[in-house]
Design an enzyme around this catalytic site. Structure first.
Site, short mmCIF file in Angstrom:
data_model
loop_
_atom_site.label_atom_id
_atom_site.label_comp_id
_atom_site.label_asym_id
_atom_site.label_seq_id
_atom_site.Cartn_x
_atom_site.Cartn_y
_atom_site.Cartn_z
N HIS A 75 0.84 -1.20 0.00
CA HIS A 75 0.00 0.00 0.00
C HIS A 75 0.88 1.25 0.00
O HIS A 75 0.69 2.16 -0.81
CB HIS A 75 -0.94 -0.01 1.20
CG HIS A 75 -1.59 1.32 1.48
ND1 HIS A 75 -2.55 1.84 0.65
CD2 HIS A 75 -1.40 2.24 2.46
CE1 HIS A 75 -2.95 3.02 1.13
NE2 HIS A 75 -2.25 3.29 2.23
N ASP A 104 6.63 21.71 -26.40
CA ASP A 104 6.64 20.35 -25.84
C ASP A 104 7.62 20.35 -24.68
O ASP A 104 8.22 21.37 -24.36
CB ASP A 104 7.08 19.32 -26.90
CG ASP A 104 6.58 17.92 -26.56
OD1 ASP A 104 6.67 17.52 -25.38
OD2 ASP A 104 6.09 17.22 -27.46
N TRP A 140 7.04 0.17 4.01
CA TRP A 140 7.59 0.92 2.87
C TRP A 140 8.91 1.57 3.25
O TRP A 140 9.66 2.02 2.39
CB TRP A 140 6.58 1.96 2.35
CG TRP A 140 6.64 3.30 3.01
CD1 TRP A 140 5.99 3.66 4.14
CD2 TRP A 140 7.37 4.46 2.59
NE1 TRP A 140 6.28 4.95 4.47
CE2 TRP A 140 7.13 5.48 3.53
CE3 TRP A 140 8.21 4.73 1.51
CZ2 TRP A 140 7.69 6.75 3.43
CZ3 TRP A 140 8.77 6.02 1.43
CH2 TRP A 140 8.51 7.00 2.38
N SER A 168 13.10 6.35 -13.52
CA SER A 168 11.99 7.06 -14.16
C SER A 168 11.84 8.46 -13.56
O SER A 168 11.71 9.45 -14.30
CB SER A 168 10.71 6.25 -13.98
OG SER A 168 9.60 7.04 -14.23
N SER A 169 11.87 8.54 -12.24
CA SER A 169 11.70 9.85 -11.59
C SER A 169 12.82 10.79 -11.96
O SER A 169 12.60 11.98 -12.19
CB SER A 169 11.69 9.70 -10.07
OG SER A 169 10.59 8.98 -9.67
N HIS A 252 13.02 12.24 3.80
CA HIS A 252 12.36 13.48 4.14
C HIS A 252 12.19 14.41 2.94
O HIS A 252 11.08 14.88 2.70
CB HIS A 252 12.92 14.19 5.35
CG HIS A 252 11.84 15.06 5.92
ND1 HIS A 252 10.83 14.56 6.69
CD2 HIS A 252 11.52 16.33 5.68
CE1 HIS A 252 9.95 15.51 6.93
NE2 HIS A 252 10.34 16.61 6.33
N GLU A 254 11.82 13.41 0.07
CA GLU A 254 10.77 12.69 -0.67
C GLU A 254 9.38 13.16 -0.23
O GLU A 254 8.47 13.33 -1.05
CB GLU A 254 10.93 11.19 -0.45
CG GLU A 254 9.75 10.32 -0.86
CD GLU A 254 9.54 10.26 -2.37
OE1 GLU A 254 10.49 10.57 -3.11
OE2 GLU A 254 8.42 9.90 -2.78
N TYR A 256 8.55 16.05 0.74
CA TYR A 256 8.27 17.34 0.12
C TYR A 256 8.10 17.22 -1.38
O TYR A 256 7.41 18.03 -2.00
CB TYR A 256 9.34 18.36 0.51
CG TYR A 256 9.27 18.65 1.98
CD1 TYR A 256 8.07 19.09 2.53
CD2 TYR A 256 10.33 18.43 2.83
CE1 TYR A 256 7.94 19.32 3.88
CE2 TYR A 256 10.20 18.66 4.19
CZ TYR A 256 9.01 19.10 4.70
OH TYR A 256 8.88 19.30 6.04
N SER A 267 -2.10 26.92 -5.44
CA SER A 267 -1.81 28.33 -5.71
C SER A 267 -2.32 28.77 -7.08
O SER A 267 -2.39 29.95 -7.37
CB SER A 267 -0.30 28.60 -5.64
OG SER A 267 0.18 28.22 -4.38
N HIS A 301 14.44 13.47 12.53
CA HIS A 301 13.22 13.54 13.34
C HIS A 301 12.35 12.30 13.14
O HIS A 301 11.40 12.10 13.87
CB HIS A 301 12.45 14.85 13.10
CG HIS A 301 11.80 14.96 11.76
ND1 HIS A 301 11.70 16.15 11.09
CD2 HIS A 301 11.20 14.05 10.97
CE1 HIS A 301 11.08 15.95 9.93
NE2 HIS A 301 10.76 14.70 9.84
N HIS A 302 12.68 11.49 12.15
CA HIS A 302 11.98 10.20 12.01
C HIS A 302 12.61 9.16 12.92
O HIS A 302 12.16 8.03 12.96
CB HIS A 302 12.08 9.70 10.56
CG HIS A 302 11.41 10.59 9.57
ND1 HIS A 302 10.11 10.45 9.20
CD2 HIS A 302 11.87 11.68 8.89
CE1 HIS A 302 9.78 11.38 8.33
NE2 HIS A 302 10.82 12.14 8.12
N THR A 327 5.99 27.04 5.92
CA THR A 327 4.72 26.38 5.60
C THR A 327 3.56 27.27 6.03
O THR A 327 2.56 27.42 5.32
CB THR A 327 4.64 25.01 6.29
OG1 THR A 327 5.88 24.33 6.07
CG2 THR A 327 3.51 24.18 5.72
N LYS A 330 2.82 30.03 3.63
CA LYS A 330 2.00 29.60 2.48
C LYS A 330 0.53 29.60 2.83
O LYS A 330 -0.30 30.12 2.09
CB LYS A 330 2.43 28.20 2.04
CG LYS A 330 3.78 28.20 1.40
CD LYS A 330 4.08 26.86 0.80
CE LYS A 330 5.07 26.99 -0.32
NZ LYS A 330 4.52 27.64 -1.49
N ARG A 449 1.52 1.48 15.06
CA ARG A 449 1.16 1.29 13.67
C ARG A 449 1.62 -0.08 13.19
O ARG A 449 2.38 -0.76 13.87
CB ARG A 449 1.78 2.40 12.81
CG ARG A 449 3.27 2.35 12.76
CD ARG A 449 3.88 3.60 12.16
NE ARG A 449 3.80 3.59 10.71
CZ ARG A 449 4.64 4.27 9.91
NH1 ARG A 449 5.60 5.00 10.43
NH2 ARG A 449 4.52 4.23 8.60
#
Lengths: 524, 194, 389
Positions: A75, A104, A140, A168-169, A252, A254, A256, A267, A301-302, A327, A330, A449
């Site tokens: 998932h 293009d 994950w 790919s990314s 991290h 990732e 963002y 926006s 922080h993770h 943040t 924004k 979790r």
């Protein structure tokens, strides 16, 4: 390497399957990305339904714990790498050339390649479900040594799948950068670029910076598993902690990568329906850039509970809390844009407003999680699950849905049905909150979790959450219906269907012709 | 801007992009990873110290006693018998002390083990001087063989005053399959490469 | 959805409709806990929460004001402002100050958590797939002399005791479903206890919400944590790091008792250890071995090999009718005592269990589920197997 082809401007797309297989057209490839992402969204959603069904009640009812772990892992991987990221790449493909007045993407053939390797990556990943020993079951975040020494044999396929997704990314990101740097129409200066283009440019830089880190991490895993090295195994002098540091150094930014383009979408939509220029354009750009820069110094922080020394905890707590400032800027800017506007509430606007509210709630729980002493209580509980689902589902996913409603008339030349769209919004809005809000409670009350079964005191809110999930999941079928209905039977759309919308994309007819801006537009 | 110019510029972006990717890949292997070990070594985090130090001629602090606890544990797949001969020792900073750990291979196979040390609190790591330790090398034992493994250490009198108890834990891992070759040396090499 | 689930969903709904005050008993927040640290963490948590609530009310209040007042259908006309340096500086500076204040407050709590002052008792906590092992380290000078060899150290595994039947819904779930163990970690109240944590296989994380202690147990690395419990009681938590299929089934139970009770318990535990050692030399009957074996099998083996011996192939092979259980006793002893050479999931239990337990387990495995070999393996056989090599 790749070149621009201008010589087929006089004919339309090729017919049949070859149009899609060999397409180098940014619109076709964007469409492919978006459909792919939608199908992955449903597949990942299906896995989520299995998870929520098992957690409907305490006790084991539907699946065994080992399969449950495969479901949580798949998932997460499919939603992150298969649904959210390709959706944003699809939006970038469709919209960036239209927004900056380019004919293009800069590298059309690489564009084709970067899409067409994705289905292979995910076919490989999903096929692990049918392998002996089962699919990856280590979450994950695939912490070693659970994902190395103790992994099922299918881990090798997982590693290759991640490599392909990463390639790919990276190709997608290089393409976006080249397009934005080199293909802007004359007069499209940096500070005239729509915010979606800005956020994507910054995202693309993040992607090329951190996807190789992920590739490096999984390569180290591969070497540990097959070639006897011990990058992550304490037995050979390595360290399982090294894995976590490297993973989150990728992980991290990732996070963002999955939210910055969403900021860009919102926006674009809020000013359109508030009929008022975006407030604080410059500070939006700076806020996005500073969030991106800060994302490189907050990764631990993770890992507050892994045994970080006092000074380290302080540093990562402080830097993480600091992210709340840009943040916040924004969010304030969006609110200020709405203030004294002349608002209407079509479906894209509803999703964008829900984004602002619910993403901010996710931001608040993020601020709470940043406080290291309190994080010892929150870490790896459902509170964290609630937090990141609030920023990813009503955050990233809602922004993608909003973008779809907003630009769908441009893509297919037809309007969606507003009543259906609003119904879809309210069902999703209720569903998302019923699903994820109670997870704050069960997390604070002490439910970890990634567990397939739980103590009885968590039963009530888990049931509520599961009911919400089934509700939310099934209401997304309506989304699919609306899209197909629009393409097949929607009313013809004007070139600019939204009164307050601004930008070059609305200067071309709807649907956007196969080739646009062959002659660069004039940007005032 | 002509099409040729744009093409050239796009080519440059691709080159810079690929360059960044390659740089970041190398960065992970040759900067981030060594940096992790460098920081661990510098601060003592993880409390793992694999390298021998010279015995230092340190003044013995008669007024201070530090309790050192010795713990031995097996990784789950390691069948050997493994224990400290002494579970605790009170040490004056500066003193040179020797203790032994006992290991026995009860299996029918010749095996190789690696002991991984971890000292807690980690802030003491750089004040805990190991001049001789069985963890510096892997330990082979033939089937049924046993060994007394020595550890010679002293505590630097500069040890922060708040540290009164030290726990030194050794985890024994089975490295028979990768022994002697790649696994240990690969990483050790990198450790020295800092 | 099964019929049973539907029925109980209805039952739950019905309960709420009939007794709405039940909502009051829901636990929706972090427990305040029973240590100074946990209380402080709780108040910090509440502080940040209320700050967020206030900010949310202001921001969303303004937004909804605009949504209600400044809509086109009410004739609102868009004003033309889109920048204000003053306002923008203000709303950068104010959040920065709030964040700084929160960080400052958190600093002091964190500092207290990192105060590793000397403690009277050290407990080593080791995570295993999927159980915890607690070992009390002899820590006072009086015990140091006798510590030579420490014949009877207090060290035990703490296993989940919730029966399969409750997990598989064939029996009603107990009050402490999934949060109950055979042997809790017993700690004295009022004195500082130091924990050192590590793991024997994958990463685990030891968490007791009431103590506000959560620390990862990592193979090869030792972590440190501490607590000072103020109130006697039983406090329950769980493993919080995904550690494989049994991750949801390795609870932590701490029983806090007075110092006197603790000392008594400790003496009792040492006696027990002495007796346990004597079990390794006593003469066992087949019946005793089978009975002890079944219990020990269900505690240590059934999570993977299943209570019915059928396992979960391919990762966890069946024992029923298997080559190991029906073949030579030596091979069976070897794999249980020394673990598998190819499958890391099969641990070396010689380092975890007593000779008596291993003998009982092997005897049980060779005679249960129709494996009727009639073999009886004694603790002496297990010890001999170890030293004969």
């Amino acid at each position: 390497m790749t070149t621009l082809d201008h010589d087929h401007s006089d004919h339309g797309p090729a017919k049949g399957l070859s149009r899609w297989l060999f397409s180098t057209n940014h619109k076709d490839i964007g469409t492919l990305y978006l459909w792919f992402s939608l199908s992955m969204f449903f597949l990942g959603g299906l896995f989520a339904m299995v998870i929520r069904a098992e957690l409907f009640q305490p006790g084991l009812q539907l699946v065994q714990p080992e399969f449950f772990n495969q479901m949580t892992t798949m998932h997460g991987l499919i939603m992150v790498f298969g649904a959210v990221m390709p959706a944003f790449v699809g939006l970038a493909n469709w919209m960036i050339p239209l927004m900056i007045g380019a004919p293009d993407m800069a590298l059309p053939r690489m564009n084709n390649l970067s899409f067409w390797i994705l289905p292979f990556a995910f076919a490989m990943l999903v096929s692990t479900l049918f392998m002996e020993g089962g699919a990856p079951d280590f979450g994950w975040t695939f912490y070693a040594p659970l994902s190395t020494t103790y992994a099922p044999p299918s881990v090798t396929f997982f590693i290759f799948a991640v490599h392909i997704m990463g390639a790919s990314s990276i190709m997608g990101a290089i393409n976006v950068i080249a397009t934005i740097l080199n293909m802007r129409a004359p007069g499209m200066t940096w500070m005239k670029m729509p915010l979606f283009v800005w956020t994507w440019l910054i995202t693309a830089f993040l992607l090329i910076a951190v996807m190789p880190v992920l590739a490096g991490v999984v390569t180290m895993m591969l070497m540990d598993i097959h070639f006897g090295t011990s990058f992550f195994s304490a037995a050979g002098g390595g360290s399982p902690l090294l894995f976590q540091h490297l993973f989150w150094f990728f992980g991290h930014p990732e996070v963002y990568i999955m939210i910055l383009p969403a900021f860009g979408v919102v926006s674009a939509i809020i000013p359109a329906f508030a009929r008022k220029k975006l407030f604080g354009y410059h500070s939006m750009v700076w806020a996005t850039a500073s969030i991106a820069v800060l994302s490189f110094i907050v990764w631990a922080h993770h890992m507050f509970t892994v045994g970080i020394p006092f000074a380290g905890e302080l540093f990562f707590m402080a830097s993480t809390m600091l992210i709340a400032v840009p943040t916040g800027v924004k969010v304030f800017n969006w609110v200020a844009t709405m203030f004294h506007g002349s608002m209407t509430f079509e479906t894209p606007m509803l999703f964008a407003i829900a984004f602002v509210v619910l993403f901010t709630i996710g931001g608040f729980s993020g601020l709470m999680l940043a406080v290291a002493p309190a994080d010892f209580q929150y870490h790896d509980t459902y509170f964290v699950v609630a937090h990141f689902h609030y920023v990813l589902v009503p955050g990233a996913v809602f922004s993608i849905i909003a973008a779809t409603y907003y630009w769908l008339p441009k893509w297919c030349g037809r309007m969606y049905n507003e009543t259906l769209g609003k119904t879809h919004f309210w069902l999703s809005f209720i569903g998302v909150n019923v699903t994820f809000f109670p997870q704050h409670f069960i997390g604070l009350a002490g439910m970890p979790r990634r567990i397939p079964d739980y103590a009885v005191q968590f039963a009530d809110f888990n049931m509520v959450s599961s009911i919400g999930a089934f509700f939310f999941g099934s209401s997304q079928l309506l989304f699919l219906f609306i899209i197909i209905h629009t393409i097949v039977a929607g009313k013809k759309a004007e070139a600019k269907p939204w009164e307050g919308a601004e930008g070059l994309e609305w200067t071309v007819p709807s649907p956007a012709p196969h080739h646009t801006f062959e002659t660069p537009p004039d940007v005032k | 801007m002509s099409a040729e110019q744009t093409r050239q510029k796009n080519r440059n972006v691709v080159l810079y992009g690929i360059g960044t990717v390659v740089f970041m890949l190398l960065f992970v292997f040759f900067v981030l990873r060594p940096m992790y070990y460098l920081i661990c070594e510098w601060t003592g985090i993880t409390g793992s110290q694999f390298e021998a130090s010279e015995t230092k001629n340190l003044a013995i602090d008669e007024n201070r006693a530090v309790k050192v606890q010795f713990l031995a544990m097996n990784n789950a797949t390691m069948p050997w018998q493994f224990q400290p001969e002494q579970s605790q020792l009170t040490v004056k900073p500066g003193e040179v002390k020797q203790v032994y750990f006992y290991a026995k291979n009860n299996t029918t196979n010749d095996m190789v083990a690696q002991a991984v040390p971890s000292l807690s609190p980690f802030e003491a790591t750089n004040y805990f001087i190991k001049t001789e330790c069985f963890c510096f090398n892997s330990q082979p034992l033939a089937a049924g063989e046993s060994v007394r493994m020595g550890l010679v250490f002293q505590i630097d009198p500069d040890l922060p005053a708040w540290v009164k108890t030290l726990s030194l834990t050794y985890t024994l891992f089975d490295i028979t399959d990768s022994a002697g070759a790649t696994a240990a040396s690969f990483n050790r090499l990198a450790l020295h490469n800092l | 959805m099964s019929a049973r689930m539907q029925k109980s969903a209805l039952a739950v709904l019905a309960t709420y409709l009939c007794a709405p005050n039940l909502f009051a008993e829901f636990r929706v927040n972090m427990p305040e806990g029973v240590t100074r640290i946990s209380e402080e963490v709780y108040s910090l948590h509440m502080l940040v929460f209320w700050v967020c609530v206030v900010i949310a009310i202001i921001v969303f209040g303004l937004m909804f004001y605009a949504i209600i007042k400044h809509r086109k259908s009410k004739g609102a006309v868009a004003k033309n402002f889109h920048e204000s340096l003053k306002v923008e500086i203000l709303w950068t500076a104010i959040p920065a100050l709030i964040v700084f204040a929160l960080g400052y407050r958190a600093f002091f709590t964190l500092e207290k958590m990192y105060d590793y002052d000397d403690s009277a008792l050290t407990v080593e906590i080791v995570g295993y797939q999927w159980k915890w092992r607690y070992s009390y380290l002899m820590d006072d000078a009086a015990k140091e002399d006798s510590a030579q060899g420490t014949q009877f150290p207090v060290s035990f595994f703490s296993n989940l005791i919730t029966p399969e039947s409750q997990i598989n819904n064939t029996e009603a779930k107990g009050e402490h479903y999934l949060l109950e163990v055979d042997e809790p970690l017993v700690l004295p109240v009022g004195s500082k206890v130091r924990f050192i944590l590590t793991s024997a296989d994958v990463i685990h994380s030891w968490w007791v919400p009431q103590l506000s202690v959560k620390k990862d147990a990592i193979p090869g690395i030792v972590n440190e944590a501490w607590t000072l419990i103020e109130k006697p009681g039983t406090y329950r938590g769980q493993c919080t790091e995904l550690c494989g299929k049994g991750h949801g089934f390795m609870p932590v139970v701490v029983q806090a008792v007075s110092q006197t009770e603790f000392d008594q318990w400790m003496l009792g535990k040492q006696d027990e250890a002495r007796q346990k050692a004597s079990l390794n030399v006593k003469t066992w009957t087949m019946g005793e071995l089978m009975e002890t074996g079944e219990r020990a099998y269900n505690t240590y083996c059934a999570a993977c090999h299943q209570a019915n011996g059928e396992g979960l192939p391919p990762a966890f092979p069946a024992l029923k009718n298997s080559a190991i259980a029906l073949g030579p006793v030596e091979a069976h002893l070897d794999i249980v005592i020394n673990g598998s050479r190819v499958n890391p999931a099969m641990a070396a239990f010689g380092a975890q269990l007593s000779a008596a337990e291993i003998a009982a387990i092997i005897t049980y495995e060779r005679n249960a589920w129709g494996n009727n070999t009639g073999d009886m393996v004694t603790p002496q056989d297990v010890s001999n197997f170890g030293s004969s090599q």
